[in-house]
Design a protein around this motif. Structure first.
Motif, PDB file in Angstrom:
ATOM      1  N   GLU A  59       4.120  23.360  -9.945  1.00  0.00           N
ATOM      2  CA  GLU A  59       4.711  24.477  -9.220  1.00  0.00           C
ATOM      3  C   GLU A  59       4.574  25.759 -10.049  1.00  0.00           C
ATOM      4  O   GLU A  59       4.413  25.729 -11.276  1.00  0.00           O
ATOM      5  N   ASP A  60       4.657  26.890  -9.348  1.00  0.00           N
ATOM      6  CA  ASP A  60       4.398  28.179 -10.004  1.00  0.00           C
ATOM      7  C   ASP A  60       5.429  28.554 -11.056  1.00  0.00           C
ATOM      8  O   ASP A  60       5.180  29.452 -11.859  1.00  0.00           O
ATOM      9  N   ASN A  61       6.584  27.900 -11.057  1.00  0.00           N
ATOM     10  CA  ASN A  61       7.626  28.263 -12.025  1.00  0.00           C
ATOM     11  C   ASN A  61       7.772  27.239 -13.154  1.00  0.00           C
ATOM     12  O   ASN A  61       8.812  27.164 -13.797  1.00  0.00           O
ATOM     13  N   VAL A  62       6.722  26.464 -13.398  1.00  0.00           N
ATOM     14  CA  VAL A  62       6.699  25.538 -14.529  1.00  0.00           C
ATOM     15  C   VAL A  62       5.609  25.993 -15.500  1.00  0.00           C
ATOM     16  O   VAL A  62       4.434  26.063 -15.134  1.00  0.00           O
ATOM     17  N   TYR A  63       6.007  26.301 -16.719  1.00  0.00           N
ATOM     18  CA  TYR A  63       5.104  26.847 -17.729  1.00  0.00           C
ATOM     19  C   TYR A  63       5.027  25.908 -18.922  1.00  0.00           C
ATOM     20  O   TYR A  63       5.930  25.095 -19.154  1.00  0.00           O
ATOM     21  N   ILE A  64       3.937  26.040 -19.692  1.00  0.00           N
ATOM     22  CA  ILE A  64       3.750  25.210 -20.881  1.00  0.00           C
ATOM     23  C   ILE A  64       3.343  26.070 -22.075  1.00  0.00           C
ATOM     24  O   ILE A  64       2.826  27.180 -21.933  1.00  0.00           O
ATOM     25  N   ALA A  65       3.592  25.529 -23.263  1.00  0.00           N
ATOM     26  CA  ALA A  65       3.066  26.070 -24.522  1.00  0.00           C
ATOM     27  C   ALA A  65       2.676  24.866 -25.364  1.00  0.00           C
ATOM     28  O   ALA A  65       3.539  24.119 -25.826  1.00  0.00           O
ATOM     29  N   THR A  66       1.373  24.657 -25.536  1.00  0.00           N
ATOM     30  CA  THR A  66       0.882  23.471 -26.237  1.00  0.00           C
ATOM     31  C   THR A  66      -0.504  23.759 -26.796  1.00  0.00           C
ATOM     32  O   THR A  66      -1.056  24.841 -26.606  1.00  0.00           O
ATOM     33  N   GLY A  67      -1.071  22.787 -27.496  1.00  0.00           N
ATOM     34  CA  GLY A  67      -2.421  22.957 -28.036  1.00  0.00           C
ATOM     35  C   GLY A  67      -2.498  23.962 -29.162  1.00  0.00           C
ATOM     36  O   GLY A  67      -3.453  24.738 -29.251  1.00  0.00           O
ATOM     37  N   ASP A  68      -1.529  23.922 -30.080  1.00  0.00           N
ATOM     38  CA  ASP A  68      -1.451  24.944 -31.125  1.00  0.00           C
ATOM     39  C   ASP A  68      -2.622  24.926 -32.092  1.00  0.00           C
ATOM     40  O   ASP A  68      -2.869  25.915 -32.795  1.00  0.00           O
ATOM     41  N   THR A  69      -3.340  23.798 -32.202  1.00  0.00           N
ATOM     42  CA  THR A  69      -4.564  23.718 -33.005  1.00  0.00           C
ATOM     43  C   THR A  69      -4.323  24.179 -34.440  1.00  0.00           C
ATOM     44  O   THR A  69      -5.112  24.915 -35.032  1.00  0.00           O
ATOM     45  N   GLY A  70      -3.194  23.756 -35.005  1.00  0.00           N
ATOM     46  CA  GLY A  70      -2.898  24.024 -36.399  1.00  0.00           C
ATOM     47  C   GLY A  70      -2.287  25.373 -36.695  1.00  0.00           C
ATOM     48  O   GLY A  70      -1.954  25.658 -37.841  1.00  0.00           O
ATOM     49  N   LEU A  71      -2.126  26.223 -35.685  1.00  0.00           N
ATOM     50  CA  LEU A  71      -1.552  27.559 -35.882  1.00  0.00           C
ATOM     51  C   LEU A  71      -0.309  27.705 -35.020  1.00  0.00           C
ATOM     52  O   LEU A  71      -0.162  28.656 -34.233  1.00  0.00           O
ATOM     53  N   LEU A  83       0.929  32.337 -41.728  1.00  0.00           N
ATOM     54  CA  LEU A  83       0.919  33.304 -40.630  1.00  0.00           C
ATOM     55  C   LEU A  83      -0.399  34.050 -40.729  1.00  0.00           C
ATOM     56  O   LEU A  83      -0.581  34.890 -41.610  1.00  0.00           O
ATOM     57  N   SER A  84      -1.317  33.742 -39.828  1.00  0.00           N
ATOM     58  CA  SER A  84      -2.686  34.178 -40.072  1.00  0.00           C
ATOM     59  C   SER A  84      -3.474  34.297 -38.783  1.00  0.00           C
ATOM     60  O   SER A  84      -3.166  33.652 -37.776  1.00  0.00           O
ATOM     61  N   ASN A  85      -4.520  35.135 -38.827  1.00  0.00           N
ATOM     62  CA  ASN A  85      -5.517  35.106 -37.759  1.00  0.00           C
ATOM     63  C   ASN A  85      -6.816  34.496 -38.257  1.00  0.00           C
ATOM     64  O   ASN A  85      -7.868  34.683 -37.661  1.00  0.00           O
ATOM     65  N   VAL A  86      -6.734  33.756 -39.366  1.00  0.00           N
ATOM     66  CA  VAL A  86      -7.822  32.866 -39.782  1.00  0.00           C
ATOM     67  C   VAL A  86      -7.508  31.513 -39.166  1.00  0.00           C
ATOM     68  O   VAL A  86      -6.554  30.840 -39.568  1.00  0.00           O
ATOM     69  N   LEU A  87      -8.288  31.123 -38.167  1.00  0.00           N
ATOM     70  CA  LEU A  87      -7.910  30.009 -37.321  1.00  0.00           C
ATOM     71  C   LEU A  87      -8.733  28.764 -37.634  1.00  0.00           C
ATOM     72  O   LEU A  87      -9.581  28.768 -38.529  1.00  0.00           O
ATOM     73  N   THR A  88      -8.471  27.689 -36.910  1.00  0.00           N
ATOM     74  CA  THR A  88      -9.156  26.425 -37.158  1.00  0.00           C
ATOM     75  C   THR A  88     -10.642  26.528 -36.862  1.00  0.00           C
ATOM     76  O   THR A  88     -11.475  25.976 -37.582  1.00  0.00           O
ATOM     77  N   TYR A  89     -11.009  27.222 -35.783  1.00  0.00           N
ATOM     78  CA  TYR A  89     -12.407  27.478 -35.472  1.00  0.00           C
ATOM     79  C   TYR A  89     -12.836  28.769 -36.158  1.00  0.00           C
ATOM     80  O   TYR A  89     -12.022  29.641 -36.458  1.00  0.00           O
ATOM     81  N   ARG A  90     -14.119  28.918 -36.375  1.00  0.00           N
ATOM     82  CA  ARG A  90     -14.672  30.185 -36.860  1.00  0.00           C
ATOM     83  C   ARG A  90     -14.806  31.155 -35.688  1.00  0.00           C
ATOM     84  O   ARG A  90     -14.942  30.743 -34.520  1.00  0.00           O
ATOM     85  N   TYR A  91     -14.833  32.443 -35.997  1.00  0.00           N
ATOM     86  CA  TYR A  91     -14.912  33.437 -34.921  1.00  0.00           C
ATOM     87  C   TYR A  91     -16.255  33.406 -34.196  1.00  0.00           C
ATOM     88  O   TYR A  91     -16.327  33.736 -33.012  1.00  0.00           O
ATOM     89  N   TYR A 108      -5.105  30.649 -48.878  1.00  0.00           N
ATOM     90  CA  TYR A 108      -6.470  30.219 -49.181  1.00  0.00           C
ATOM     91  C   TYR A 108      -6.885  29.120 -48.206  1.00  0.00           C
ATOM     92  O   TYR A 108      -6.094  28.237 -47.872  1.00  0.00           O
ATOM     93  N   TRP A 109      -8.154  29.172 -47.788  1.00  0.00           N
ATOM     94  CA  TRP A 109      -8.733  28.114 -46.956  1.00  0.00           C
ATOM     95  C   TRP A 109     -10.175  27.901 -47.375  1.00  0.00           C
ATOM     96  O   TRP A 109     -10.877  28.861 -47.713  1.00  0.00           O
ATOM     97  N   ASP A 110     -10.650  26.657 -47.301  1.00  0.00           N
ATOM     98  CA  ASP A 110     -12.088  26.452 -47.424  1.00  0.00           C
ATOM     99  C   ASP A 110     -12.659  26.140 -46.041  1.00  0.00           C
ATOM    100  O   ASP A 110     -11.920  26.050 -45.051  1.00  0.00           O
ATOM    101  N   THR A 111     -13.977  26.004 -45.961  1.00  0.00           N
ATOM    102  CA  THR A 111     -14.632  25.802 -44.664  1.00  0.00           C
ATOM    103  C   THR A 111     -15.126  24.372 -44.486  1.00  0.00           C
ATOM    104  O   THR A 111     -15.972  24.111 -43.631  1.00  0.00           O
ATOM    105  N   LEU A 112     -14.601  23.444 -45.270  1.00  0.00           N
ATOM    106  CA  LEU A 112     -14.931  22.038 -45.068  1.00  0.00           C
ATOM    107  C   LEU A 112     -14.399  21.566 -43.714  1.00  0.00           C
ATOM    108  O   LEU A 112     -13.552  22.217 -43.094  1.00  0.00           O
ATOM    109  N   ASP A 113     -14.853  20.411 -43.271  1.00  0.00           N
ATOM    110  CA  ASP A 113     -14.343  19.798 -42.047  1.00  0.00           C
ATOM    111  C   ASP A 113     -13.984  18.341 -42.367  1.00  0.00           C
ATOM    112  O   ASP A 113     -14.873  17.510 -42.537  1.00  0.00           O
ATOM    113  N   PRO A 114     -12.688  17.986 -42.477  1.00  0.00           N
ATOM    114  CA  PRO A 114     -11.532  18.866 -42.285  1.00  0.00           C
ATOM    115  C   PRO A 114     -11.358  19.810 -43.471  1.00  0.00           C
ATOM    116  O   PRO A 114     -11.707  19.484 -44.595  1.00  0.00           O
ATOM    117  N   TYR A 115     -10.789  20.976 -43.160  1.00  0.00           N
ATOM    118  CA  TYR A 115     -10.645  22.015 -44.176  1.00  0.00           C
ATOM    119  C   TYR A 115      -9.350  21.839 -44.963  1.00  0.00           C
ATOM    120  O   TYR A 115      -8.462  21.075 -44.587  1.00  0.00           O
TER     121      TYR A 115
END
Length: 341
Positions: free
Chosen positions: A319-331, A41-49, A236-243
């Motif tokens: 349509e306006d009443n169809v929503y999505i949640a996707t692309g979590d990118t590891g978080l 549970l973090s705000n250290v994400l897959t991309y750098r800020y 803990y995370w390192d900054t390698l790619d993949p990390y």
């Protein structure tokens, strides 16, 4: 639809506001990718800020940092309110370079993180690990971890107390928005709703814009047995790619499980899982020699969004009443909670 973190978080939020909610999943609760997460549970994400700043602007990067911290706060608040015993803990997180000489990225990231409003993130001489020197790293306070399946079990009970209905082993074949959304299942049952949320890792509809804006990756994880107290409990995370991403989980009175993930590759572009697990084991034992017995290993699939943050909201061209949640990118744990909010 979808009984993972995004689906049940959304259902919980809506049912708490008095909305009538139905959750459909063709598997079991948490039976998809939520069961395979390492639950950082973090705000250290897959991309750098500094990368987010380039893509989304300085204000966008600030919103990204704040939203993930809000998600952690929300999980903690829900667990307390609903009395969910999900092993939630607050921890520091440490982002460190791949070697002692590669310090430029860490220093650049510190400046970007502070511009994003996270001024409590500090540059420290090393992470609190005695068995190898990480070199200078960033310490992110008030991160967290939990047991996602225990959390989902608690959300399930709360949704049902609020009058929500959850149907597992129910395969959805067709979704159509409009004045009212119509969801058809393979067993012939139909759900009519004011709105529908496709919270299914990747949307199951045939409209293609979002499918072209994200890529599927396989990530690998091992769990090694280590003596209790031999490694400071933190993220803990390192900054390698993949990390690599690391955390601890209590096993018993004498031992913890050191959970280490990484070795990612695009789905379908490699067929060498054994080598990936071996790579993780080598990386782990070089840095944590107290890790002897490998108790667990597993893999999961993450959907990486082109711009580094999840796609949450109205489904494009639908349509306006169809929503999505996707692309979590590891978080997925925090992005899924953001979707619920």
């Amino acid at each position: 639809m979808g009984a993972g973190i995004a689906g049940l978080s959304t259902a919980y939020m809506l049912s708490s506001k008095g909305k009538s909610v139905v959750v459909l999943d063709d598997g079991s609760i948490g039976g998809g990718q939520t069961a395979r997460t390492t639950a950082h549970l973090s705000n250290v994400l897959t991309y750098r800020y500094y990368e987010y700043e380039k893509i989304h602007g300085e204000e966008g990067a600030k919103l990204i940092a704040e939203s993930h911290l809000t998600a952690i706060d929300t999980i903690e608040a829900i667990a307390l309110k609903e009395n969910i015993n999900c092993d939630f803990e607050r921890l520091d997180g440490y982002l460190f370079p791949p070697d002692l000489d590669s310090t430029d990225e860490i220093k650049r990231e510190l400046e970007a993180v502070h511009r994003a409003g996270q001024t409590d993130v500090k540059l420290v001489k090393r992470a609190p690990v005695t068995t190898f020197d990480t070199g200078i790293c960033l310490r992110f306070p008030r991160q967290g971890q939990f047991d996602p399946l225990k959390y989902l079990a608690g959300l399930t009970e709360a949704i049902q107390r609020n009058g929500g209905k959850i149907y597992t082993k129910t395969h959805v074949e067709k979704v159509k928005g409009g004045l009212q959304a119509r969801i058809e299942t393979s067993n012939g049952n139909v759900v009519i709703a004011d709105a529908v949320v496709l919270a299914t890792n990747s949307p199951i509809n045939k409209l293609n814009p979002i499918h072209f804006k994200q890529s599927a990756y396989i990530t690998y994880v091992i769990g090694a047995k280590v003596p209790r107290g031999s490694i400071t409990k933190a993220l803990y995370w390192d900054t390698l790619d993949p990390y690599h991403y690391v955390r601890l989980q209590n096993l018993d009175d004498e031992y913890d499980v050191l959970i280490v993930g990484g070795e990612d590759h695009k789905t379908g572009q490699a067929d060498n899982a054994g080598a990936r697990y071996a790579g993780l084991e080598t990386w782990t034992k070089e840095r944590f020699p107290m890790a002897k017995e490998i108790l667990y290993r597993w893999s999961g699939q993450v959907m990486n969004a082109d711009d580094g943050i999840a796609y949450i909201g109205k489904n494009p061209l639908d349509e306006d009443n169809v929503y999505i949640a996707t692309g979590d990118t590891g978080l997925g744990m925090t992005h899924g909670t953001i979707a619920g909010i």
